[in-house]
Write a protein that holds these residues in place. Structure first.
Motif, short mmCIF file in Angstrom:
data_model
loop_
_atom_site.label_atom_id
_atom_site.label_comp_id
_atom_site.label_asym_id
_atom_site.label_seq_id
_atom_site.Cartn_x
_atom_site.Cartn_y
_atom_site.Cartn_z
N VAL A 87 23.92 54.49 19.51
CA VAL A 87 23.69 53.05 19.35
C VAL A 87 22.90 52.51 20.53
O VAL A 87 21.85 51.89 20.37
CB VAL A 87 25.02 52.29 19.21
CG1 VAL A 87 24.79 50.78 19.31
CG2 VAL A 87 25.68 52.61 17.87
N TYR B 130 25.40 50.51 13.44
CA TYR B 130 26.28 49.36 13.68
C TYR B 130 27.09 49.03 12.44
O TYR B 130 28.29 48.75 12.52
CB TYR B 130 25.46 48.15 14.12
CG TYR B 130 26.33 46.94 14.43
CD1 TYR B 130 27.04 46.87 15.62
CD2 TYR B 130 26.44 45.88 13.53
CE1 TYR B 130 27.85 45.78 15.92
CE2 TYR B 130 27.23 44.78 13.81
CZ TYR B 130 27.94 44.74 15.01
OH TYR B 130 28.75 43.66 15.28
N LEU C 256 26.50 44.54 23.10
CA LEU C 256 26.97 45.81 22.55
C LEU C 256 27.52 46.72 23.65
O LEU C 256 28.52 47.41 23.45
CB LEU C 256 25.83 46.52 21.81
CG LEU C 256 25.47 45.95 20.44
CD1 LEU C 256 24.22 46.63 19.89
CD2 LEU C 256 26.63 46.10 19.46
#
Length: 267
Positions: free
Chosen positions: A131, A161, A211
């Motif tokens: 990610v 995600y 994130l």
């Protein structure tokens, strides 16, 4: 005269407390069983044994509906589990749905149950590298006005995600998820690439930071062997998905599954 009501209240709690404790113990046992079943679904789907995986998913549905989860699971957890096994039950029989999407549903459900049942080392945390590894490429591409591959890389990030999102609703605050959603919605707008490089980089950096803060709170055991991956390619989009759970969890759950195998519904 006042002692009698007090005695009745004490008696009530003495009778009720063991019953409540037993109910919580039963719910915890069922949740552990569902977690093990989610791994069975994942492993069977990974091997393209869709009929068998479907039978296990139907057993999960029956088991989950039979249990009273009030006070044990939150409404969000109940909703995500329900959506998870329903997606599998609807998706696995569909011939037009490719094996990557079927494995995606199984992976989502596996990580979701793990997030609910485990207190630490959530499986979704193992997706941090793929990610977060998307951002250097995204920042490089967004600086180049001639680049036509930005949204290809972006789609890879979104796919990953989306895969962990159900699990994030268990472990991450709604406020944080809403902030991430707002960043992603802005980037997905057609006008985003028409903005200045500074504006685009600023938005990407904010998303990257949010994130990163999500993964920063993951409690992972460095002594555990790394999870293995299956890399599935569709055109230029690479979808990374779990192939095995952490080895220590897998070994423990495999022993329990062998004991319970006789109770599985037959196809």
């Amino acid at each position: 005269m006042k002692r009698k009501p007090i005695a009745i209240i004490l008696l009530f709690f003495l009778v009720l407390q063991p019953s409540v404790a037993k109910g919580e113990e039963t719910a915890a046992s069922v949740l552990q069983e569902l977690t093990e079943l989610s791994d069975s679904i994942f492993q069977l789907t990974r091997q393209a044994k869709y009929d068998e995986a479907l039978q296990v998913a139907l057993y999960v549905e029956k088991t989950f509906k039979a249990e009273n989860w009030r006070g044990t699971l939150t409404n969000t957890q109940i909703r995500q589990i329900t959506v998870g096994y329903q997606d599998i039950i609807k998706g696995l029989p569909q011939e037009e749905l490719n094996e990557r999407e079927k494995l995606r549903y199984a992976s989502q459900f596996r990580m979701l149950l793990d997030a609910i049942q485990s207190d630490s080392e959530p499986l979704w945390g193992s997706l941090e590298k793929p990610v977060m590894g998307s951002f250097p490429t995204l920042k490089k591409e967004v600086k180049d006005p001639e680049s036509t591959t930005f949204y290809e890389t972006w789609n890879e990030l979104v796919s990953l995600y989306d895969m962990i999102y159900p699990s994030l609703t268990i472990d991450v605050s709604p406020e944080k998820l809403q902030t991430i959603k707002q960043h992603m919605e802005v980037i997905e707008q057609g006008e985003f690439l028409k903005a200045s490089s500074g504006t685009k980089l600023e938005r990407l950096t904010k998303l990257e930071e949010d994130l990163s803060s999500v993964f920063a709170h993951v409690d992972q055991d460095e002594a555990d062997p790394s999870l293995l991956w299956v890399i599935l390619t569709t055109g230029s989009i690479i979808l990374l998905t779990l192939t095995y759970v952490g080895f220590r969890k897998y070994r423990a759950e495999k022993e329990k599954k062998q004991k319970r195998q006789a109770d599985y519904p037959k196809s």
